[in-house]
Design a protein around this motif. Structure first.
Motif, PDB file in Angstrom:
ATOM      1  N   ASP A   7       0.497  -6.503   2.691  1.00  0.00           N
ATOM      2  CA  ASP A   7       1.801  -7.023   3.154  1.00  0.00           C
ATOM      3  C   ASP A   7       2.568  -5.878   3.845  1.00  0.00           C
ATOM      4  O   ASP A   7       3.520  -6.166   4.754  1.00  0.00           O
ATOM      5  N   LEU A   8       2.542  -4.719   3.250  1.00  0.00           N
ATOM      6  CA  LEU A   8       3.622  -3.660   3.657  1.00  0.00           C
ATOM      7  C   LEU A   8       2.901  -2.324   3.268  1.00  0.00           C
ATOM      8  O   LEU A   8       2.286  -2.200   2.225  1.00  0.00           O
ATOM      9  N   VAL A   9       3.253  -1.333   4.033  1.00  0.00           N
ATOM     10  CA  VAL A   9       2.603   0.184   3.638  1.00  0.00           C
ATOM     11  C   VAL A   9       3.845   0.874   3.566  1.00  0.00           C
ATOM     12  O   VAL A   9       4.951   0.942   4.426  1.00  0.00           O
ATOM     13  N   VAL A  10       4.083   1.763   2.547  1.00  0.00           N
ATOM     14  CA  VAL A  10       4.915   2.875   2.285  1.00  0.00           C
ATOM     15  C   VAL A  10       4.114   4.144   2.575  1.00  0.00           C
ATOM     16  O   VAL A  10       3.224   4.487   1.739  1.00  0.00           O
ATOM     17  N   LEU A  11       4.549   5.114   3.707  1.00  0.00           N
ATOM     18  CA  LEU A  11       3.686   6.043   4.128  1.00  0.00           C
ATOM     19  C   LEU A  11       4.441   7.436   4.024  1.00  0.00           C
ATOM     20  O   LEU A  11       5.366   7.561   4.717  1.00  0.00           O
ATOM     21  N   ASP A  12       3.688   8.269   3.329  1.00  0.00           N
ATOM     22  CA  ASP A  12       4.057   9.744   3.443  1.00  0.00           C
ATOM     23  C   ASP A  12       3.439  10.420   4.579  1.00  0.00           C
ATOM     24  O   ASP A  12       2.443  10.042   5.198  1.00  0.00           O
ATOM     25  N   LEU A  13       4.306  11.165   5.402  1.00  0.00           N
ATOM     26  CA  LEU A  13       3.709  12.003   6.482  1.00  0.00           C
ATOM     27  C   LEU A  13       2.892  13.161   6.146  1.00  0.00           C
ATOM     28  O   LEU A  13       2.041  13.551   7.081  1.00  0.00           O
ATOM     29  N   VAL A  14       3.030  13.611   4.946  1.00  0.00           N
ATOM     30  CA  VAL A  14       2.261  14.958   4.564  1.00  0.00           C
ATOM     31  C   VAL A  14       1.065  14.591   3.439  1.00  0.00           C
ATOM     32  O   VAL A  14       1.414  14.368   2.455  1.00  0.00           O
ATOM     33  N   LEU A  15      -0.144  14.484   3.952  1.00  0.00           N
ATOM     34  CA  LEU A  15      -1.395  14.070   3.288  1.00  0.00           C
ATOM     35  C   LEU A  15      -2.328  15.400   3.432  1.00  0.00           C
ATOM     36  O   LEU A  15      -2.394  16.051   3.932  1.00  0.00           O
ATOM     37  N   PRO A  16      -3.114  15.261   2.243  1.00  0.00           N
ATOM     38  CA  PRO A  16      -3.889  16.414   2.328  1.00  0.00           C
ATOM     39  C   PRO A  16      -5.128  16.515   3.196  1.00  0.00           C
ATOM     40  O   PRO A  16      -5.326  17.521   3.523  1.00  0.00           O
ATOM     41  N   ASP A  17      -5.453  15.375   3.679  1.00  0.00           N
ATOM     42  CA  ASP A  17      -6.554  15.362   5.019  1.00  0.00           C
ATOM     43  C   ASP A  17      -5.813  15.244   6.395  1.00  0.00           C
ATOM     44  O   ASP A  17      -6.563  14.812   7.244  1.00  0.00           O
ATOM     45  N   GLY A  18      -4.340  15.245   6.411  1.00  0.00           N
ATOM     46  CA  GLY A  18      -3.949  15.029   7.871  1.00  0.00           C
ATOM     47  C   GLY A  18      -2.560  14.646   7.913  1.00  0.00           C
ATOM     48  O   GLY A  18      -1.909  14.627   6.839  1.00  0.00           O
ATOM     49  N   SER A  19      -2.204  14.007   9.017  1.00  0.00           N
ATOM     50  CA  SER A  19      -0.609  13.853   8.989  1.00  0.00           C
ATOM     51  C   SER A  19      -0.656  11.988   8.910  1.00  0.00           C
ATOM     52  O   SER A  19      -1.735  11.563   9.297  1.00  0.00           O
ATOM     53  N   GLY A  20       0.310  11.525   8.380  1.00  0.00           N
ATOM     54  CA  GLY A  20       0.625  10.262   8.400  1.00  0.00           C
ATOM     55  C   GLY A  20       0.857   9.748   9.668  1.00  0.00           C
ATOM     56  O   GLY A  20       0.535   8.380   9.845  1.00  0.00           O
ATOM     57  N   TYR A  65       6.152  -6.764  -7.575  1.00  0.00           N
ATOM     58  CA  TYR A  65       5.213  -6.491  -6.324  1.00  0.00           C
ATOM     59  C   TYR A  65       3.928  -5.989  -6.937  1.00  0.00           C
ATOM     60  O   TYR A  65       3.901  -5.304  -7.855  1.00  0.00           O
ATOM     61  N   SER A  66       2.786  -6.357  -6.236  1.00  0.00           N
ATOM     62  CA  SER A  66       1.598  -5.507  -6.609  1.00  0.00           C
ATOM     63  C   SER A  66       1.611  -4.241  -5.760  1.00  0.00           C
ATOM     64  O   SER A  66       1.838  -4.170  -4.596  1.00  0.00           O
ATOM     65  N   CYS A  67       0.877  -3.363  -6.101  1.00  0.00           N
ATOM     66  CA  CYS A  67       0.889  -1.880  -5.467  1.00  0.00           C
ATOM     67  C   CYS A  67      -0.487  -1.332  -5.630  1.00  0.00           C
ATOM     68  O   CYS A  67      -1.374  -1.258  -6.710  1.00  0.00           O
ATOM     69  N   VAL A  68      -1.207  -0.798  -4.430  1.00  0.00           N
ATOM     70  CA  VAL A  68      -2.374  -0.124  -4.521  1.00  0.00           C
ATOM     71  C   VAL A  68      -1.965   1.326  -3.939  1.00  0.00           C
ATOM     72  O   VAL A  68      -1.061   1.286  -2.991  1.00  0.00           O
ATOM     73  N   ARG A  69      -2.773   2.190  -4.444  1.00  0.00           N
ATOM     74  CA  ARG A  69      -2.246   3.602  -3.881  1.00  0.00           C
ATOM     75  C   ARG A  69      -3.272   4.305  -3.112  1.00  0.00           C
ATOM     76  O   ARG A  69      -4.565   4.332  -3.610  1.00  0.00           O
ATOM     77  N   ALA A  70      -3.086   5.132  -2.185  1.00  0.00           N
ATOM     78  CA  ALA A  70      -3.975   5.671  -1.588  1.00  0.00           C
ATOM     79  C   ALA A  70      -3.474   7.248  -1.482  1.00  0.00           C
ATOM     80  O   ALA A  70      -2.392   7.533  -1.259  1.00  0.00           O
ATOM     81  N   ARG A  71      -4.441   8.230  -1.888  1.00  0.00           N
ATOM     82  CA  ARG A  71      -3.894   9.670  -1.850  1.00  0.00           C
ATOM     83  C   ARG A  71      -4.294  10.491  -0.485  1.00  0.00           C
ATOM     84  O   ARG A  71      -3.744  11.643  -0.523  1.00  0.00           O
ATOM     85  N   ASP A  72      -5.028   9.770   0.435  1.00  0.00           N
ATOM     86  CA  ASP A  72      -5.081  10.319   1.600  1.00  0.00           C
ATOM     87  C   ASP A  72      -5.188   9.621   2.839  1.00  0.00           C
ATOM     88  O   ASP A  72      -5.193   8.359   2.380  1.00  0.00           O
ATOM     89  N   SER A  73      -5.358  10.179   3.879  1.00  0.00           N
ATOM     90  CA  SER A  73      -5.467   9.309   5.084  1.00  0.00           C
ATOM     91  C   SER A  73      -6.776   8.503   5.165  1.00  0.00           C
ATOM     92  O   SER A  73      -6.704   7.099   5.586  1.00  0.00           O
ATOM     93  N   LEU A 129       0.855  -1.141   0.008  1.00  0.00           N
ATOM     94  CA  LEU A 129      -0.004   0.074  -0.062  1.00  0.00           C
ATOM     95  C   LEU A 129       0.725   1.080   0.109  1.00  0.00           C
ATOM     96  O   LEU A 129       1.543   1.407   0.920  1.00  0.00           O
ATOM     97  N   LEU A 130       0.849   2.067  -1.073  1.00  0.00           N
ATOM     98  CA  LEU A 130       1.569   3.301  -1.187  1.00  0.00           C
ATOM     99  C   LEU A 130       0.652   4.487  -0.704  1.00  0.00           C
ATOM    100  O   LEU A 130      -0.224   4.548  -1.404  1.00  0.00           O
ATOM    101  N   VAL A 131       0.920   5.099   0.409  1.00  0.00           N
ATOM    102  CA  VAL A 131       0.110   6.091   0.661  1.00  0.00           C
ATOM    103  C   VAL A 131       0.963   7.446   0.217  1.00  0.00           C
ATOM    104  O   VAL A 131       1.654   7.986   1.223  1.00  0.00           O
ATOM    105  N   GLU A 132       0.625   8.109  -0.995  1.00  0.00           N
ATOM    106  CA  GLU A 132       1.324   9.241  -1.441  1.00  0.00           C
ATOM    107  C   GLU A 132       0.464  10.073  -2.290  1.00  0.00           C
ATOM    108  O   GLU A 132      -0.323   9.691  -3.369  1.00  0.00           O
ATOM    109  N   ASP A 133       0.345  11.379  -2.000  1.00  0.00           N
ATOM    110  CA  ASP A 133      -0.409  12.190  -2.578  1.00  0.00           C
ATOM    111  C   ASP A 133       0.080  13.076  -3.794  1.00  0.00           C
ATOM    112  O   ASP A 133      -0.521  13.452  -4.713  1.00  0.00           O
ATOM    113  N   GLU A 134       1.194  12.870  -3.993  1.00  0.00           N
ATOM    114  CA  GLU A 134       2.004  13.658  -5.143  1.00  0.00           C
ATOM    115  C   GLU A 134       2.198  12.701  -6.295  1.00  0.00           C
ATOM    116  O   GLU A 134       2.640  11.586  -6.245  1.00  0.00           O
TER     117      GLU A 134
END
Length: 212
Positions: free
Chosen positions: A46-59, A25-33, A4-9
């Motif tokens: 299986d694993l999360v790659v998480l940005d801390l700066v998201l449009p609707d709050g903090s990672g 790897y398979s990858c799904v993407r989230a744009r916000d919290s 799971l890639l959590v990245e808004d850019e």
């Protein structure tokens, strides 16, 4: 493996997603919290790659929520907030690793591989409230799953009953350490442990998931 890639850019998300898929790897993407937590609850991540700066709050809020219902899920923070205090806050909040932007993609891959190896070190896989290994499969309750996730996240570490209670069931009303003992007993009997993996009682301290 589903990441799971959590990245808004958009540019970074496209670059990382394409690279991960090229590595198999398979990858799904989230744009916000909100989208990140929804996917984490519904997909076999299986694993999360998480940005801390998201449009609707903090990672960090996403990380805290993840630790509430998927304690053992590996989380790698990938963010432009790369000062020492930000790294300390991220790791103290429960992140398994922290990488600042800009980053080298080969290093990102190496860190992902390391986290996934650690997650698989016990030979036990937990997905959708079921534990499986080469020895078989067993369905678990929600509380049993949460406890198993905690042990899988801390292989070969002694953890106290207090640490387990606060880390696994922080919002539950019970605090009796006997509850921990009861659920450890359930896991010992139900989980199809490989021959060289077991939950040990450490007298006067707590428990340890022994992974040989």
């Amino acid at each position: 493996m589903l990441i799971l890639l959590v990245e808004d850019e958009e540019r970074i998300a496209a670059f990382v997603s394409k690279g991960l898929q090229a590595e198999g790897y398979s990858c799904v993407r989230a744009r916000d919290s909100g989208e990140a937590l929804a996917l984490a609850r519904t997909e076999p991540i299986d694993l999360v790659v998480l940005d801390l700066v998201l449009p609707d709050g903090s990672g960090l809020d996403v990380l805290t929520a993840l630790r509430g219902f998927k304690a053992g899920l590996p989380v790698l923070i990938l963010t432009a907030l790369d000062d020492v205090s930000s790294r300390v806050r991220g790791l103290d909040a429960g992140a398994d690793d922290y990488l600042g932007k800009p980053f080298d993609f080969d290093e990102l891959l190496a860190r992902i591989r390391a986290l996934l190896r650690r997650d698989q070190a016990s030979g036990v896989e937990l997905r959708e409230h079921a534990a499986s290994s080469t020895s078989g499969r067993a369905d678990l309750t929600v509380r049993e799953s949460a406890l198993l996730e905690y042990f899988l996240r801390h292989p070969n570490h002694v953890v106290t009953r207090t640490q387990i209670s606060s880390g696994v069931w922080p919002y539950d009303s019970f605090s009796d350490s006997n509850v921990v003992d009861v659920y450890v007993g359930y896991l010992r009997r139900k989980v199809p442990w490989p021959a060289d993996v077991r939950i040990e009682t450490v007298r006067g301290a707590g428990y340890r998931l022994r992974v040989s």
